[in-house]
Design an enzyme around this catalytic site. Structure first.
Site, PDB file in Angstrom:
ATOM      1  N   TYR A 126       0.837  -1.200   0.000  1.00  0.00           N
ATOM      2  CA  TYR A 126       0.000   0.000   0.000  1.00  0.00           C
ATOM      3  C   TYR A 126       0.872   1.250   0.000  1.00  0.00           C
ATOM      4  O   TYR A 126       1.946   1.266   0.606  1.00  0.00           O
ATOM      5  CB  TYR A 126      -0.876   0.055   1.250  1.00  0.00           C
ATOM      6  CG  TYR A 126      -2.087  -0.843   1.200  1.00  0.00           C
ATOM      7  CD1 TYR A 126      -3.269  -0.407   0.629  1.00  0.00           C
ATOM      8  CD2 TYR A 126      -2.038  -2.125   1.737  1.00  0.00           C
ATOM      9  CE1 TYR A 126      -4.388  -1.231   0.594  1.00  0.00           C
ATOM     10  CE2 TYR A 126      -3.141  -2.956   1.704  1.00  0.00           C
ATOM     11  CZ  TYR A 126      -4.322  -2.500   1.130  1.00  0.00           C
ATOM     12  OH  TYR A 126      -5.411  -3.321   1.088  1.00  0.00           O
ATOM     13  N   TYR A 165      -0.835  -9.818   0.542  1.00  0.00           N
ATOM     14  CA  TYR A 165       0.204  -9.234   1.400  1.00  0.00           C
ATOM     15  C   TYR A 165       0.151  -9.830   2.797  1.00  0.00           C
ATOM     16  O   TYR A 165      -0.903 -10.279   3.257  1.00  0.00           O
ATOM     17  CB  TYR A 165       0.096  -7.706   1.448  1.00  0.00           C
ATOM     18  CG  TYR A 165      -1.221  -7.161   1.964  1.00  0.00           C
ATOM     19  CD1 TYR A 165      -1.463  -7.004   3.335  1.00  0.00           C
ATOM     20  CD2 TYR A 165      -2.214  -6.763   1.083  1.00  0.00           C
ATOM     21  CE1 TYR A 165      -2.659  -6.484   3.805  1.00  0.00           C
ATOM     22  CE2 TYR A 165      -3.424  -6.248   1.535  1.00  0.00           C
ATOM     23  CZ  TYR A 165      -3.637  -6.113   2.899  1.00  0.00           C
ATOM     24  OH  TYR A 165      -4.825  -5.608   3.352  1.00  0.00           O
ATOM     25  N   ARG A 175      -3.139 -11.837   3.641  1.00  0.00           N
ATOM     26  CA  ARG A 175      -4.449 -11.454   3.102  1.00  0.00           C
ATOM     27  C   ARG A 175      -4.568 -11.907   1.651  1.00  0.00           C
ATOM     28  O   ARG A 175      -3.682 -11.617   0.843  1.00  0.00           O
ATOM     29  CB  ARG A 175      -4.634  -9.926   3.128  1.00  0.00           C
ATOM     30  CG  ARG A 175      -4.689  -9.229   4.472  1.00  0.00           C
ATOM     31  CD  ARG A 175      -5.859  -9.581   5.383  1.00  0.00           C
ATOM     32  NE  ARG A 175      -7.112  -9.995   4.770  1.00  0.00           N
ATOM     33  CZ  ARG A 175      -8.043  -9.170   4.306  1.00  0.00           C
ATOM     34  NH1 ARG A 175      -7.903  -7.871   4.393  1.00  0.00           N
ATOM     35  NH2 ARG A 175      -9.161  -9.629   3.771  1.00  0.00           N
ATOM     36  N   HIS A 178      -7.291  -8.356  -2.660  1.00  0.00           N
ATOM     37  CA  HIS A 178      -8.618  -7.747  -2.526  1.00  0.00           C
ATOM     38  C   HIS A 178      -8.562  -6.279  -2.883  1.00  0.00           C
ATOM     39  O   HIS A 178      -7.499  -5.660  -2.852  1.00  0.00           O
ATOM     40  CB  HIS A 178      -9.143  -7.903  -1.090  1.00  0.00           C
ATOM     41  CG  HIS A 178      -8.242  -7.292  -0.065  1.00  0.00           C
ATOM     42  ND1 HIS A 178      -7.177  -7.966   0.480  1.00  0.00           N
ATOM     43  CD2 HIS A 178      -8.220  -6.054   0.490  1.00  0.00           C
ATOM     44  CE1 HIS A 178      -6.540  -7.172   1.337  1.00  0.00           C
ATOM     45  NE2 HIS A 178      -7.148  -6.003   1.351  1.00  0.00           N
ATOM     46  N   HIS A 180     -10.518  -2.756  -1.606  1.00  0.00           N
ATOM     47  CA  HIS A 180     -11.429  -2.162  -0.623  1.00  0.00           C
ATOM     48  C   HIS A 180     -12.433  -1.264  -1.350  1.00  0.00           C
ATOM     49  O   HIS A 180     -12.045  -0.497  -2.235  1.00  0.00           O
ATOM     50  CB  HIS A 180     -10.649  -1.309   0.379  1.00  0.00           C
ATOM     51  CG  HIS A 180      -9.713  -2.091   1.241  1.00  0.00           C
ATOM     52  ND1 HIS A 180     -10.041  -2.502   2.512  1.00  0.00           N
ATOM     53  CD2 HIS A 180      -8.451  -2.531   1.034  1.00  0.00           C
ATOM     54  CE1 HIS A 180      -9.018  -3.159   3.049  1.00  0.00           C
ATOM     55  NE2 HIS A 180      -8.035  -3.195   2.164  1.00  0.00           N
TER      56      HIS A 180
HETATM   57 FE   LIG Z   1      -6.238  -4.401   2.457  1.00  0.00          FE
END
Ligand SMILES: [Fe+3]
Lengths: 257, 200
Positions: A126, A165, A175, A178, A180
């Protein structure tokens, strides 16, 4: 004490079995996670213990929660929904297009409302200062987009496939990939923040956030479908994902206002 | 899209909620998100407080959205909360003139948030209030609550929600700090837990 994947797997299985038993005993289907879902450790101190107080919206149509904030053309620019065009160069990764319809529980389209998305880059990183994962940042990808739904409730994004990640819920926690989503409805009661997943991800059973949706059919509704018709020749792979907002809406007569 | 066989007014099954997670901070908050009131408006109020977990620790990563009517009780249908510059794609934000009624603020490193908005007017049977929606890492489904402003005791006494929550009503009424500033802490769990709402 180190928390392993096996520990979490057992807790997920126990929560799932408890849910199945509740339903078998006559309890209603749960479309949303319970806020106290211990396999996701951050939930433990961040959920209310008192029951929520129910408001019967039919008794007072004037509630401000039955109206929604408005968003318009001046709140977006033409390429806000194309996350591959927010920098000078092309981001690294497999380009994808994601599209679907925004509906309420009655199946009516939610028109002209704001849909915001954010995601990791193709390496699973991110663009956030607090992010600790040492995968590379992509100077050509921020991973934030927004759009307004059209007259049929449709939204459309162009982006790159996000990477999975690691996170620190337990040892070797990952995770599944995905995106968000933050969505507004025709009423503030319908506000939704959620995550869209990709088909057949092998990480699904290990992830306590996805598994917090204990109902199998409800969990499946978080997974987009590959849609060859949405794939753009020589450019991107297409995914289709409809979003259905829960909660009471404005009355039928207010549709199209 | 999945349909049940029963039909009726709710024939499509909802998309489950998920946590906002820890990394929305570069995406959702926007400059001026907390400055909802038009510049210099005489009915401006400041509301602020902490978001606290079950051990009383402030959350440095909570997101608070506020939604409220104008001082006369009407609900704005005005866009422009997050205006963009069509030339550069940059953020313009509110124009300081129009009132959209909606704002968004992330708690700071101390778990503190504030917003400046217009004093809400009464609607329907309710005493005046601001509607609040709270998101956070660890919170799998957002939480709704309300900020009632103190002052008009008769209106508060007649409010249907406040009448129902008994000795917890104090968690829904902001503290008056004078000068149009009100304190409203949001306690997610434990001692003094805020009353949270579900709409049916
Ligand atoms: Fe996330």
């Amino acid at each position: 004490m180190t928390l392993t994947q096996q520990d979490i797997d057992q807790e997920i299985a126990a929560e799932h079995a408890a849910y199945e038993k509740r339903v078998a005993d006559g309890a209603p289907v749960e479309h949303h996670p319970r806020r106290d879902y211990a396999p996701y450790r951050s939930s433990v101190l961040r959920h209310p213990r008192q029951p929520l107080v129910a408001i019967d919206t039919a008794r007072d149509p004037e509630l401000v929660e039955l109206r929604s904030p408005a968003f318009g053309e001046r709140d977006i620019t033409g390429i806000d929904n194309d996350l591959t065009r927010h920098h000078r160069g092309e981001p690294i990764g497999e380009r994808i297009t994601v599209s679907g319809r925004l509906l309420d529980r009655a199946g009516r389209p939610v028109r002209g409302q704001l849909v915001e998305i954010w995601q990791a880059n193709s390496a699973g990183r991110y663009a956030h200062r607090r992010e600790q994962h040492d995968a590379p940042l992509d100077p050509n990808f921020t991973g934030f987009g927004r759009t307004l739904t059209d007259t049929e409730g449709r939204y459309h994004f162009t982006t790159v496939q996000p990477g999975p990640y690691p996170w620190r819920n337990h040892v070797n926690a990952w995770r599944p990939a995905h995106i968000h989503f933050s969505v507004f409805g025709a009423a503030f009661t319908q506000r939704l923040v959620t995550q869209m997943y990709f088909p057949n991800d092998p990480l699904f059973p290990y992830d306590p956030i996805l598994q917090s949706v204990t109902d199998d059919a409800a969990r499946q509704r978080l997974v987009a479908a590959y849609d060859h018709g949405l794939s753009v020749p020589e450019f991107s792979l297409g995914y289709h994902w409809d979003i259905v907002l829960d909660g009471p809406a404005a009355t039928w007569t207010e549709e199209g206002r | 899209m999945t349909k049940t066989e029963t039909g009726g007014p709710e024939h499509v099954l909802p998309t489950p909620s998920h946590t906002v997670g820890p990394f929305y901070g570069y995406a959702l908050p926007f400059r001026g998100g907390e400055d909802i009131a038009p510049l210099g408006h005489p009915d401006t109020v400041t509301v602020h407080g902490h978001v606290l977990d079950g051990e009383g620790r402030p959350l440095p990563d909570a997101l608070v959205e506020l939604w409220g009517p104008r001082p006369d009780g009407t609900v704005p249908r005005v866009d422009g909360s997050i205006r963009r510059d069509p030339a550069t794609g940059g953020h313009l934000g509110r124009n300081g003139v129009e009132f959209t009624g909606w704002g968004r603020v992330q708690t700071d490193a101390d778990g503190h948030w504030y917003a400046r908005t217009l004093r809400p007017g009464a609607r329907g049977d309710s005493a005046p209030y601001l509607s609040v929606c709270v998101f956070a890492r660890g919170l799998l489904v957002h939480l709704f609550t309300r900020i009632y402003l103190p002052g008009d005791e008769a209106a508060l006494a007649a409010d249907p929600l406040l009448a129902r929550v008994g000795d917890r009503r104090g968690t829904l009424i902001a503290g008056d700090e004078g000068g149009g500033t009100y304190r409203f802490d949001i306690r997610l769990q434990g001692e003094g837990e805020t009353v949270f709402l579900e709409f049916r």
